[in-house]
Design a protein around this motif. Structure first.
Motif, PDB file in Angstrom:
ATOM      1  N   TYR A  98      33.812  41.296 -32.594  1.00 29.52           N
ATOM      2  CA  TYR A  98      32.692  41.381 -33.512  1.00 29.52           C
ATOM      3  C   TYR A  98      31.927  42.661 -33.201  1.00 29.52           C
ATOM      4  CZ  TYR A  98      33.757  36.406 -33.857  1.00 29.52           C
ATOM      5  OH  TYR A  98      34.390  35.216 -34.027  1.00 29.52           O
ATOM      6  N   GLY A  99      31.471  43.335 -34.190  1.00 31.36           N
ATOM      7  CA  GLY A  99      30.688  44.546 -33.962  1.00 31.36           C
ATOM      8  C   GLY A  99      31.282  45.732 -34.667  1.00 31.36           C
ATOM      9  N   GLU A 100      31.280  46.871 -33.993  1.00 35.03           N
ATOM     10  CA  GLU A 100      31.668  48.137 -34.603  1.00 35.03           C
ATOM     11  C   GLU A 100      33.058  48.086 -35.235  1.00 35.03           C
ATOM     12  OE1 GLU A 100      32.476  52.706 -33.164  1.00 35.03           O
ATOM     13  OE2 GLU A 100      30.832  51.603 -32.228  1.00 35.03           O
ATOM     14  N   LEU A 141      38.345  37.183 -41.700  1.00 39.13           N
ATOM     15  CA  LEU A 141      37.829  38.546 -41.896  1.00 39.13           C
ATOM     16  C   LEU A 141      36.375  38.528 -42.345  1.00 39.13           C
ATOM     17  CD1 LEU A 141      40.870  40.294 -43.598  1.00 39.13           C
ATOM     18  CD2 LEU A 141      40.042  40.582 -41.252  1.00 39.13           C
ATOM     19  N   ALA A 142      36.029  37.622 -43.245  1.00 36.58           N
ATOM     20  CA  ALA A 142      34.642  37.524 -43.701  1.00 36.58           C
ATOM     21  C   ALA A 142      33.714  37.200 -42.538  1.00 36.58           C
ATOM     22  CB  ALA A 142      34.524  36.479 -44.810  1.00 36.58           C
ATOM     23  N   THR A 143      34.151  36.315 -41.657  1.00 32.63           N
ATOM     24  CA  THR A 143      33.345  35.989 -40.477  1.00 32.63           C
ATOM     25  C   THR A 143      33.213  37.191 -39.561  1.00 32.63           C
ATOM     26  OG1 THR A 143      34.043  33.669 -40.563  1.00 32.63           O
ATOM     27  CG2 THR A 143      33.149  34.467 -38.469  1.00 32.63           C
ATOM     28  N   GLY A 191      29.910  41.029 -37.330  1.00 32.49           N
ATOM     29  CA  GLY A 191      29.946  42.408 -36.862  1.00 32.49           C
ATOM     30  C   GLY A 191      28.853  43.250 -37.492  1.00 32.49           C
ATOM     31  N   THR A 192      28.617  43.055 -38.779  1.00 33.31           N
ATOM     32  CA  THR A 192      27.563  43.793 -39.464  1.00 33.31           C
ATOM     33  C   THR A 192      26.191  43.397 -38.923  1.00 33.31           C
ATOM     34  OG1 THR A 192      28.931  43.972 -41.447  1.00 33.31           O
ATOM     35  CG2 THR A 192      26.562  44.342 -41.723  1.00 33.31           C
ATOM     36  N   ALA A 193      25.994  42.106 -38.691  1.00 33.77           N
ATOM     37  CA  ALA A 193      24.716  41.643 -38.130  1.00 33.77           C
ATOM     38  C   ALA A 193      24.487  42.245 -36.746  1.00 33.77           C
ATOM     39  CB  ALA A 193      24.690  40.118 -38.063  1.00 33.77           C
ATOM     40  N   LEU A 194      25.511  42.282 -35.919  1.00 29.47           N
ATOM     41  CA  LEU A 194      25.374  42.880 -34.586  1.00 29.47           C
ATOM     42  C   LEU A 194      25.119  44.380 -34.681  1.00 29.47           C
ATOM     43  CD1 LEU A 194      28.185  40.944 -32.695  1.00 29.47           C
ATOM     44  CD2 LEU A 194      25.709  40.712 -32.374  1.00 29.47           C
ATOM     45  N   ALA A 244      28.883  53.423 -42.295  1.00 25.84           N
ATOM     46  CA  ALA A 244      28.068  52.826 -41.235  1.00 25.84           C
ATOM     47  C   ALA A 244      27.774  53.932 -40.240  1.00 25.84           C
ATOM     48  CB  ALA A 244      28.813  51.678 -40.568  1.00 25.84           C
ATOM     49  N   ASP A 245      26.529  54.035 -39.847  1.00 20.28           N
ATOM     50  CA  ASP A 245      26.107  55.078 -38.926  1.00 20.28           C
ATOM     51  C   ASP A 245      26.285  54.590 -37.493  1.00 20.28           C
ATOM     52  OD1 ASP A 245      24.858  57.040 -37.453  1.00 20.28           O
ATOM     53  OD2 ASP A 245      23.044  57.084 -38.668  1.00 20.28           O
TER      54      ASP A 245
END
Length: 177
Positions: A6-8, A110-112, A117-120, A143-144
């Motif tokens: 999860y994450g980047e 993938l959705a999870t 990942g986006t939230a983190l 994404a930056d």
């Protein structure tokens, strides 16, 4: 050591799937394998359709007009996709945390991954770290991940093209009497 999926990496996968959508279930599976996503169930045509619809919703997070709206939209995705955190050693590769139900379809998995990942990414780096390319002829999402957090373009190529465009516009302005 077990790396956190999860994450980047999940955000990068989302951007890849948006920029170059897979044309078949096997292409989706291949993209997941290349992103080191552990596929537990075969990819299907319905996975391809479902992840495409999910990514449309994810782009609404990218396009949110404010941090509050971004959080609201992402929270709705998290509500639909994430489960309570749980420890698992499902692949025998070491204990790690999942934010998903076991035995999900590939699109659900993938959705999870992408939602969490986006939230983190946003909570760890800043709510402004998603956007659309500032180049007038582009508009790709990005994404930056930069250290400074001031990215405006999806790629160096778009940034360079825009800089040349601005330079030429200034040069034309100087030439005019």
């Amino acid at each position: 050591m077990h790396l956190n999926p999860y994450g980047e990496d999940a955000v990068r996968l989302a951007l890849s799937l948006v920029a170059d959508p897979p044309s078949s279930a096997s292409a989706l599976a291949a993209r997941c394998v290349s992103a080191e996503v552990a596929i537990e169930r075969p990819a299907t045509a319905s996975d391809l359709s479902a992840i495409s619809a999910y990514l449309d919703d994810w782009l609404a997070v990218v396009d949110a007009p404010s941090a509050g709206a971004r959080a609201e939209r992402l929270n709705a995705l998290l509500c639909d996709t994430a489960a309570y955190p749980r420890l698992t050693d499902h692949a025998g590769s070491g204990w790690h945390i999942h934010y998903r139900e076991p035995d999900q379809s590939l699109s659900s998995l993938l959705a999870t991954l992408i939602s969490v990942g986006t939230a983190l990414h946003l909570s760890g780096r800043g709510m402004h770290r998603l956007g659309r390319c500032a180049a007038a002829d582009c508009g790709q999402p990005f994404a930056d991940f930069s250290r400074t957090g001031i990215q405006k373009y999806c790629s160096h190529a778009c940034g360079n093209r825009d800089a040349v465009r601005r330079h030429r516009a200034r040069a034309e302005t100087v030439k005019m009497p």
